[in-house]
Design an enzyme around this catalytic site. Structure first.
Site, PDB file in Angstrom:
ATOM      1  N   LYS A  36       0.822  -1.215   0.000  1.00 52.79           N
ATOM      2  CA  LYS A  36       0.000   0.000   0.000  1.00 52.79           C
ATOM      3  C   LYS A  36       0.860   1.271   0.000  1.00 52.79           C
ATOM      4  O   LYS A  36       0.587   2.208  -0.737  1.00 52.79           O
ATOM      5  CB  LYS A  36      -0.945   0.019   1.212  1.00 52.79           C
ATOM      6  N   ARG A  56      11.293  -1.179  11.762  1.00 50.93           N
ATOM      7  CA  ARG A  56      10.014  -1.181  12.479  1.00 50.93           C
ATOM      8  C   ARG A  56       9.954  -2.335  13.469  1.00 50.93           C
ATOM      9  O   ARG A  56      10.172  -3.491  13.103  1.00 50.93           O
ATOM     10  CB  ARG A  56       8.861  -1.278  11.473  1.00 50.93           C
ATOM     11  N   ARG A  75      -9.804   0.453   9.028  1.00 46.81           N
ATOM     12  CA  ARG A  75      -9.361  -0.894   9.355  1.00 46.81           C
ATOM     13  C   ARG A  75     -10.400  -1.656  10.170  1.00 46.81           C
ATOM     14  O   ARG A  75     -10.173  -2.810  10.517  1.00 46.81           O
ATOM     15  CB  ARG A  75      -8.094  -0.801  10.196  1.00 46.81           C
ATOM     16  N   ARG A  97      11.290  -6.762   4.587  1.00 47.95           N
ATOM     17  CA  ARG A  97      11.159  -5.359   4.972  1.00 47.95           C
ATOM     18  C   ARG A  97      11.788  -5.117   6.350  1.00 47.95           C
ATOM     19  O   ARG A  97      12.348  -4.056   6.596  1.00 47.95           O
ATOM     20  CB  ARG A  97       9.678  -4.952   4.982  1.00 47.95           C
ATOM     21  N   ARG A 153      -0.572  -9.404  13.462  1.00 45.69           N
ATOM     22  CA  ARG A 153      -1.109  -8.385  12.551  1.00 45.69           C
ATOM     23  C   ARG A 153      -1.946  -9.019  11.450  1.00 45.69           C
ATOM     24  O   ARG A 153      -2.989  -8.484  11.057  1.00 45.69           O
ATOM     25  CB  ARG A 153       0.042  -7.569  11.943  1.00 45.69           C
TER      26      ARG A 153
HETATM   27  P1  ADP Z   1       0.934  -2.474   7.931  1.00 43.57           P
HETATM   28  O1  ADP Z   1      -0.208  -2.277   6.974  1.00 43.57           O
HETATM   29  O2  ADP Z   1       2.200  -2.876   7.276  1.00 43.57           O
HETATM   30  O3  ADP Z   1       0.591  -3.347   9.105  1.00 43.57           O
HETATM   31  P2  ADP Z   1       0.652   0.273   8.940  1.00 43.57           P
HETATM   32  O4  ADP Z   1       1.778   1.214   8.884  1.00 43.57           O
HETATM   33  O5  ADP Z   1      -0.542   0.556   8.098  1.00 43.57           O
HETATM   34  O6  ADP Z   1       1.324  -1.100   8.575  1.00 43.57           O
HETATM   35  O7  ADP Z   1       0.149   0.104  10.446  1.00 43.57           O
HETATM   36  C1  ADP Z   1       1.025  -0.191  11.503  1.00 43.57           C
HETATM   37  C2  ADP Z   1       0.245  -0.293  12.824  1.00 43.57           C
HETATM   38  O8  ADP Z   1      -0.356   0.988  13.119  1.00 43.57           O
HETATM   39  C3  ADP Z   1      -0.927  -1.270  12.862  1.00 43.57           C
HETATM   40  O9  ADP Z   1      -0.512  -2.594  13.141  1.00 43.57           O
HETATM   41  C4  ADP Z   1      -1.779  -0.662  13.991  1.00 43.57           C
HETATM   42  O10 ADP Z   1      -1.245  -0.961  15.257  1.00 43.57           O
HETATM   43  C5  ADP Z   1      -1.617   0.836  13.766  1.00 43.57           C
HETATM   44  N1  ADP Z   1      -2.686   1.359  12.872  1.00 43.57           N
HETATM   45  C6  ADP Z   1      -2.495   1.873  11.632  1.00 43.57           C
HETATM   46  N2  ADP Z   1      -3.667   2.247  11.086  1.00 43.57           N
HETATM   47  C7  ADP Z   1      -4.626   1.953  12.006  1.00 43.57           C
HETATM   48  C8  ADP Z   1      -6.043   2.058  12.040  1.00 43.57           C
HETATM   49  N3  ADP Z   1      -6.732   2.555  10.998  1.00 43.57           N
HETATM   50  N4  ADP Z   1      -6.698   1.656  13.155  1.00 43.57           N
HETATM   51  C9  ADP Z   1      -6.039   1.163  14.201  1.00 43.57           C
HETATM   52  N5  ADP Z   1      -4.718   1.000  14.239  1.00 43.57           N
HETATM   53  C10 ADP Z   1      -3.998   1.395  13.161  1.00 43.57           C
END
Ligand code: ADP
Length: 190
Positions: free
Chosen positions: A14, A134, A89, A128, A146
Site C-alpha cells: 500500500k 520497524r 481498518r 522489509r 497483525r
Molecule cells: P501495515 O499495513 O504494514 O501493518 P501500517 O503502517 O498501516 O502497517 O500500520 C502499523 C500499525 O499501526 C498497525 O498494526 C496498527 O497498530 C496501527 N494502525 C495503523 N492504522 C490503524 C487504524 N486505521 N486503526 C487502528 N490502528 C492502526
C-alpha cells in the site's frame, strides 16, 4: 474529489503504490500508520499511546484513530482528494469515515484492494524488517498477530464497500510497475 481507500493486508504494498498514485493524480496520501509513527518519533502523547498497541501488532482504539484521521483531513481541506492507506481498518472506522466525508460534501469514490496471499506477505515483511527498523516487522509473532487482526477485523471492511458497489480487487502479485499499471487502469476507468 477523488477519494480512494487503498486496502490490503500488511505487506501488500500500500505504501509503495500510494507514492505513485499521489504523483499521478495529485492526491494527499494519508497513512494512519505513518502518522502514528511520526507521533512516536516526536514523542507526543498520541505516539506513546499508539506505540503500546502497535508494538504488539494490535489496532490502536477506534476513537483515537478516527479523531486523528479527521484532523489530518482538515489540514488539507482544499485538496483534489485523498488516498486513505491503512484506514478504515474496522467497520466502525468505515462508518465514521462515511459520516465525516458527508459533512464535507464528498464521499469515498472506490476501494482498491491489493490481493496477496499470506505466505507471500510473510516473506515480504521478513525482507522489509531488514531495512524498515520497524519493531512490528522484526518479530514473527507480531507479524502473525497483525495478519490475524487483519483477517478478523479488517477483512470484513471489504463487504462494507462491496455493498456500496465501490470495491475493486487488484492482483497484488507481480512487479511494482505492473501493479501500478493495474491501479492506474482501475482509476482511469472510474
Ligand atoms: P501495515 O499495513 O504494514 O501493518 P501500517 O503502517 O498501516 O502497517 O500500520 C502499523 C500499525 O499501526 C498497525 O498494526 C496498527 O497498530 C496501527 N494502525 C495503523 N492504522 C490503524 C487504524 N486505521 N486503526 C487502528 N490502528 C492502526
Amino acid at each position: 474529489m477523488l477519494n480512494i481507500v487503498l486496502f490490503g493486508p500488511p505487506g501488500a504494498g500500500k505504501g509503495t503504490q500510494s507514492e505513485r498514485l499521489i504523483e499521478q493524480y495529485g492526491l494527499i496520501h494519508l497513512s494512519t500508520g505513518d502518522v502514528f509513527r511520526a507521533n512516536i518519533k516526536g514523542e507526543t502523547e498520541l505516539g506513546q499511546l499508539a506505540k503500546s498497541y502497535m508494538d504488539k501488532g494490535q489496532l490502536v482504539p477506534d476513537d483515537v484513530t478516527i479523531n486523528m484521521l479527521r484532523s489530518e483531513v482538515m489540514k488539507h481541506e482544499n485538496s483534489a482528494g485523498f488516498i486513505f492507506d491503512g484506514f478504515p481498518r474496522t467497520h466502525a472506522q468505515a462508518l465514521a469515515l462515511d459520516t465525516f466525508l458527508a459533512t464535507l460534501n464528498t464521499e469515498i469514490t472506490s476501494m482498491l484492494a491489493l490481493e496477496v496471499e499470506e505466505e507471500e506477505l510473510k516473506e515480504r515483511l521478513k525482507k522489509r524488517a531488514e531495512v524498515s527498523g520497524r519493531v512490528d516487522d522484526a518479530d514473527p509473532n507480531v507479524i502473525q498477530n497483525r495478519i490475524q487482526v487483519y483477517n478478523n477485523e479488517t477483512a470484513p471492511v471489504k463487504s462494507f464497500y462491496q455493498a456500496q458497489n465501490k470495491y475493486i480487487a487488484i492482483d497484488g502479485i507481480g512487479s511494482i510497475d505492473a501493479i501500478t499499471s493495474r491501479l492506474f487502469a482501475a482509476i482511469d476507468s472510474l
